[in-house]
Scaffold this motif. Sequence first.
Motif, PDB file in Angstrom:
ATOM      1  N   SER A   4       0.715  -1.314   0.000  1.00  0.00           N
ATOM      2  CA  SER A   4       0.000   0.000   0.000  1.00  0.00           C
ATOM      3  C   SER A   4       0.733   1.347   0.000  1.00  0.00           C
ATOM      4  CB  SER A   4      -0.976  -0.056   1.118  1.00  0.00           C
ATOM      5  OG  SER A   4      -2.056   0.664   1.050  1.00  0.00           O
ATOM      6  N   ASP A  50      -2.516  -9.790  -3.446  1.00  0.00           N
ATOM      7  CA  ASP A  50      -3.861  -9.233  -3.393  1.00  0.00           C
ATOM      8  C   ASP A  50      -3.969  -7.998  -4.287  1.00  0.00           C
ATOM      9  OD1 ASP A  50      -4.684 -11.141  -1.549  1.00  0.00           O
ATOM     10  OD2 ASP A  50      -4.058  -9.914   0.156  1.00  0.00           O
ATOM     11  N   LEU A  51      -2.870  -7.233  -4.360  1.00  0.00           N
ATOM     12  CA  LEU A  51      -2.886  -5.999  -5.132  1.00  0.00           C
ATOM     13  C   LEU A  51      -2.210  -6.151  -6.495  1.00  0.00           C
ATOM     14  CD1 LEU A  51      -2.030  -3.417  -2.333  1.00  0.00           C
ATOM     15  CD2 LEU A  51      -4.273  -4.223  -3.084  1.00  0.00           C
ATOM     16  N   ASN A  78      -1.246  -5.227 -12.333  1.00  0.00           N
ATOM     17  CA  ASN A  78      -1.863  -4.406 -11.291  1.00  0.00           C
ATOM     18  C   ASN A  78      -3.338  -4.787 -11.167  1.00  0.00           C
ATOM     19  OD1 ASN A  78      -2.832  -2.472  -9.565  1.00  0.00           O
ATOM     20  ND2 ASN A  78      -2.275  -0.724 -10.835  1.00  0.00           N
ATOM     21  N   ARG A  79      -3.669  -5.450 -10.081  1.00  0.00           N
ATOM     22  CA  ARG A  79      -5.042  -5.941  -9.901  1.00  0.00           C
ATOM     23  C   ARG A  79      -5.957  -4.933  -9.216  1.00  0.00           C
ATOM     24  NH1 ARG A  79      -6.267 -10.884 -11.128  1.00  0.00           N
ATOM     25  NH2 ARG A  79      -4.652 -12.446 -11.565  1.00  0.00           N
ATOM     26  N   ARG A  80      -5.460  -4.153  -8.257  1.00  0.00           N
ATOM     27  CA  ARG A  80      -6.365  -3.357  -7.424  1.00  0.00           C
ATOM     28  C   ARG A  80      -5.948  -1.905  -7.220  1.00  0.00           C
ATOM     29  NH1 ARG A  80     -10.093  -6.574  -4.826  1.00  0.00           N
ATOM     30  NH2 ARG A  80      -9.651  -8.815  -4.812  1.00  0.00           N
ATOM     31  N   LEU A  81      -4.688  -1.582  -7.435  1.00  0.00           N
ATOM     32  CA  LEU A  81      -4.227  -0.218  -7.185  1.00  0.00           C
ATOM     33  C   LEU A  81      -4.685   0.726  -8.292  1.00  0.00           C
ATOM     34  CD1 LEU A  81      -0.569  -1.052  -6.132  1.00  0.00           C
ATOM     35  CD2 LEU A  81      -2.435  -0.358  -4.611  1.00  0.00           C
ATOM     36  N   LYS A  82      -5.000   1.947  -7.912  1.00  0.00           N
ATOM     37  CA  LYS A  82      -5.375   2.940  -8.922  1.00  0.00           C
ATOM     38  C   LYS A  82      -4.219   3.172  -9.880  1.00  0.00           C
ATOM     39  CE  LYS A  82      -7.205   7.616  -9.459  1.00  0.00           C
ATOM     40  NZ  LYS A  82      -7.670   8.843  -8.747  1.00  0.00           N
ATOM     41  N   LYS A 167      -4.686   0.417 -12.921  1.00  0.00           N
ATOM     42  CA  LYS A 167      -5.426  -0.786 -12.543  1.00  0.00           C
ATOM     43  C   LYS A 167      -5.807  -1.583 -13.789  1.00  0.00           C
ATOM     44  CE  LYS A 167      -9.480  -2.180  -9.824  1.00  0.00           C
ATOM     45  NZ  LYS A 167     -10.650  -1.681  -9.058  1.00  0.00           N
TER      46      LYS A 167
END
Length: 209
Positions: A4, A50-51, A78-82, A167
């Motif tokens: 994060s 996860d990210l 990149n699965r989840r980060l903006k 993302k």
Amino acid sequence: MSNSSTVKGLCLVTAMFLLVSCAGRRELRGQQTTGLDRKLSTYAYIEDGDLIDLIVGTRPARYRDDSAFMPVEIAIANRRLKQLTLSRESFVLVDNDGNHYPCASPQELLEGYQFLDWDREPSVSELYALIDTKYAAFTRYPSKFSPTRQIQTSRYGIVLDRVALPKFGYLMDMLYFPKPASGIKGSQFELFVSAPELQDPVFVRFEVK
């Protein structure tokens, strides 16, 4: 593995790597008893985060035991980060003795390494055949942290110092590190990735066979 907000400067990154290593790894789905990450193919290893997903291809490295630099194929999704912001300084290779190696610069490679084009040949590179299929629902973005000698006019041909991966975006690239003191073939390594958007570095443990 959590992800994060980030570490700036190689010294701080190195300190975080040591803390993460000391804390130990939690077991992953498909984790092998050797402590290596799950194999995606004969020569590729993957950390399903996860990210982000981090994939390392080792096939080009198998042929470079006598070279001054070690090639490492990478793919990052990149699965989840903006946004995921990456540069050469984002990557650190760690050998089994705990030695840390930063990415080689384009100038170092052009002056001291002769296989820049050969390493990317389809007969040597393994990831390009795997990743486009695995992430067919994602969008590939240009990334080229290491140079080649052949003149390339496509958007993948220009050396870049920084990549911003949105993302559902992914990249494939070739990184180079100074030859580890442990040697290359038959050795195990960890590749760490840090970014301003990642709270902790993401890493994958792999072996060059």
